[in-house]
Enzyme design. Sequence first.
Site, mmCIF file in Angstrom:
data_model
loop_
_atom_site.group_PDB
_atom_site.id
_atom_site.type_symbol
_atom_site.label_atom_id
_atom_site.label_comp_id
_atom_site.label_asym_id
_atom_site.label_seq_id
_atom_site.Cartn_x
_atom_site.Cartn_y
_atom_site.Cartn_z
ATOM 1 C CE LYS A 5 44.545 28.568 41.864
ATOM 2 N NZ LYS A 5 44.226 29.738 41.317
ATOM 3 C CG ASN A 6 46.315 32.099 43.620
ATOM 4 O OD1 ASN A 6 46.268 31.492 42.520
ATOM 5 N ND2 ASN A 6 45.218 32.288 44.370
ATOM 6 C CB CYS A 12 35.044 33.935 35.832
ATOM 7 S SG CYS A 12 35.339 34.834 37.258
ATOM 8 N NE ARG A 49 38.319 37.132 39.533
ATOM 9 C CZ ARG A 49 39.141 35.977 39.445
ATOM 10 N NH1 ARG A 49 38.682 34.948 39.181
ATOM 11 N NH2 ARG A 49 40.123 35.804 40.033
ATOM 12 C CG ASP A 60 40.883 32.457 47.079
ATOM 13 O OD1 ASP A 60 39.892 32.663 46.426
ATOM 14 O OD2 ASP A 60 42.152 32.704 46.634
ATOM 15 N NE ARG A 66 41.306 26.942 36.909
ATOM 16 C CZ ARG A 66 40.704 28.196 37.042
ATOM 17 N NH1 ARG A 66 39.497 28.198 37.209
ATOM 18 N NH2 ARG A 66 41.618 29.103 37.285
HETATM 19 N N1 EPU Z 1 39.047 44.750 40.711
HETATM 20 C C1 EPU Z 1 38.513 45.393 40.010
HETATM 21 N N2 EPU Z 1 39.349 46.124 38.778
HETATM 22 C C2 EPU Z 1 40.735 45.469 38.815
HETATM 23 C C3 EPU Z 1 41.112 44.371 39.375
HETATM 24 C C4 EPU Z 1 40.052 43.838 40.305
HETATM 25 O O1 EPU Z 1 37.421 46.109 39.898
HETATM 26 O O2 EPU Z 1 41.178 45.909 37.643
HETATM 27 C C5 EPU Z 1 38.057 43.847 41.457
HETATM 28 C C6 EPU Z 1 37.848 42.442 41.538
HETATM 29 O O3 EPU Z 1 36.509 42.403 40.470
HETATM 30 C C7 EPU Z 1 37.339 41.867 42.765
HETATM 31 C C8 EPU Z 1 38.286 42.620 43.810
HETATM 32 O O4 EPU Z 1 38.935 43.692 42.833
HETATM 33 O O5 EPU Z 1 35.960 42.471 43.068
HETATM 34 C C9 EPU Z 1 39.726 41.934 44.008
HETATM 35 O O6 EPU Z 1 39.980 41.195 42.962
HETATM 36 P P1 EPU Z 1 41.607 40.839 42.773
HETATM 37 O O7 EPU Z 1 42.170 41.585 41.316
HETATM 38 O O8 EPU Z 1 42.369 41.016 44.044
HETATM 39 O O9 EPU Z 1 41.522 39.525 42.262
HETATM 40 P P2 EPU Z 1 42.527 38.665 41.273
HETATM 41 O O10 EPU Z 1 44.024 39.171 41.489
HETATM 42 O O11 EPU Z 1 41.759 38.543 39.972
HETATM 43 C C10 EPU Z 1 43.676 36.763 42.997
HETATM 44 C C11 EPU Z 1 43.512 35.234 42.894
HETATM 45 C C12 EPU Z 1 42.396 34.779 43.438
HETATM 46 C C13 EPU Z 1 41.784 35.313 44.815
HETATM 47 C C14 EPU Z 1 41.600 36.931 44.689
HETATM 48 C C15 EPU Z 1 41.253 37.587 46.076
HETATM 49 C C16 EPU Z 1 45.402 34.839 41.731
HETATM 50 C C17 EPU Z 1 45.615 34.051 40.385
HETATM 51 N N3 EPU Z 1 43.973 34.719 41.850
HETATM 52 O O12 EPU Z 1 42.520 37.159 41.860
HETATM 53 O O13 EPU Z 1 42.077 33.396 43.494
HETATM 54 O O14 EPU Z 1 40.452 35.201 45.044
HETATM 55 O O15 EPU Z 1 43.190 37.482 44.237
HETATM 56 O O16 EPU Z 1 42.228 37.352 46.890
HETATM 57 O O17 EPU Z 1 46.138 35.153 42.429
HETATM 58 C C18 EPU Z 1 41.430 31.174 43.488
HETATM 59 O O18 EPU Z 1 42.681 30.772 43.681
HETATM 60 O O19 EPU Z 1 40.563 30.360 43.556
HETATM 61 C C19 EPU Z 1 41.253 32.489 43.015
HETATM 62 C C20 EPU Z 1 39.855 32.944 42.544
#
Ligand code: EPU
Length: 418
Positions: free
Chosen positions: A22-23, A117, A122, A305, A397
């Site tokens: 998915k991701n 969320c 996030r 995850d 999802r």
């Molecule tokens: N963060 C910030 N600022 C930003 C971006 C991130 O502070 O601008 C923080 C977040 O709050 C968090 C950390 O950085 O504490 C890591 O977040 P990241 O941005 O890596 O997460 P994401 O890109 O929103 C993706 C996956 C998630 C998975 C995370 C971590 C996708 C669509 N989602 O989320 O997947 O948990 O990386 O590996 O790729 C899931 O599939 O259930 C899921 C939540």
Amino acid sequence: MDQLHIRGGAPLKGSVRVSGAKNAALPCITAGLLTEGDLRLANVPRLKDIETISRLLRHMGAAVEEVGAGGLAVSGRAVSRFEAPYELVRTMRASVLVLGPLVARFGRARVSLPGGCAIGPRPINLHLGGLKQMGAEIDLSGGYVEAKARRLRGTRIVFDMKTVTGTENLLMAAALAEGTTVLENAACEPEVQDLAALLAAMGARIRGAGTDTVTVEGVPTLGPATHRIIADRIEAGTFAVAAAITRGDVTLTDCAPEHMEAVLGKLREAGVDLTPGPGRLRVRMRDRPRAVNVQTAPYPGFATDMQAQLMALMSGADGRSVITETVFENRFMHVNELLRMGADVKIAGRTASVQGVPQLRGAPVMATDLRASASLVLAALGAEGTTVIHRIYHLDRGYETIERKLSALGADVRRVRA
Ligand code: EPU
């Protein structure tokens, strides 16, 4: 709202095909916005989140069509609206992945801010900071972010922390920017590498994807491409735990054990018998698992995850395990539900102390987010008696036909429309 009724206790046996990730599919679909050319994606899982991102692209004027089993054709030729509305971003945070491609190709984007969320606040400050450094003008108003740029310019961007979708957004933006962009402290997840592989097939010039320094030489346009999405390492990990928690013997096919080192290491330490092969993984478990300590971390560390699923296994382990969540602030929503099933877990800040109990018991429980739901399914499979899981739309999802896959392995699982 649908429920899952699961009667636990049956050891899972047989083989199960792992779906596409998915991701990885989500950013690869939004990459379709970067080009007039057609993208042909294979191994795309049929999931609610994929429907949501497809709906979002169509809302912008793109064509997104299913082609055969797992195929998806994406065409960004007719994109004429540059907005991701609140209704769609609210249901799926990954909608923010349209931001980089839109600004890069059309010079403008208006995207609803994702807000909080279930697993923490996030923010997307790192996505926005990077675009600003590349010359975009960023305005926040009315809950939306508006980004504008004539043409983005390459520069050196150092992420304060690892962000998966942040790295993906800037990778897509940099692909069409003028000059060279260097992303430092970039996320190394296989899903980031998969997106980079697709972009390269479209004509992007990218070096170092999968390491924490990625260099992108911008090109004026990108073209059509075909690409196969990698296997879902989180779905695979979830099925591996399902085999272990039921003391079963399951072979995962079409999977990528090389993307699962940290999780497989912990399962081995817990006493799970693992036999990896090319594209497959046999998982066997006879005895009660041993307690292991785990700390989540960005790739190649133990995936956040998989934290909830490992906790389900540890709830029945011999001994006390300490599980520390370092990636998200509030990712222990599954704990209260596991307690209802007889687990013994205490939380202090970002650490959960899990004292294994000999046997979990079925109970009515509530799913709160995608991976929390998966952990409840696993706990239910290993429990005595019947568990009714409410609000399983979270599960839909991210897990393709999960009850069918589990039933085929001998689990007693029913989806009930309530
Ligand atoms: N963060 C910030 N600022 C930003 C971006 C991130 O502070 O601008 C923080 C977040 O709050 C968090 C950390 O950085 O504490 C890591 O977040 P990241 O941005 O890596 O997460 P994401 O890109 O929103 C993706 C996956 C998630 C998975 C995370 C971590 C996708 C669509 N989602 O989320 O997947 O948990 O990386 O590996 O790729 C899931 O599939 O259930 C899921 C939540």
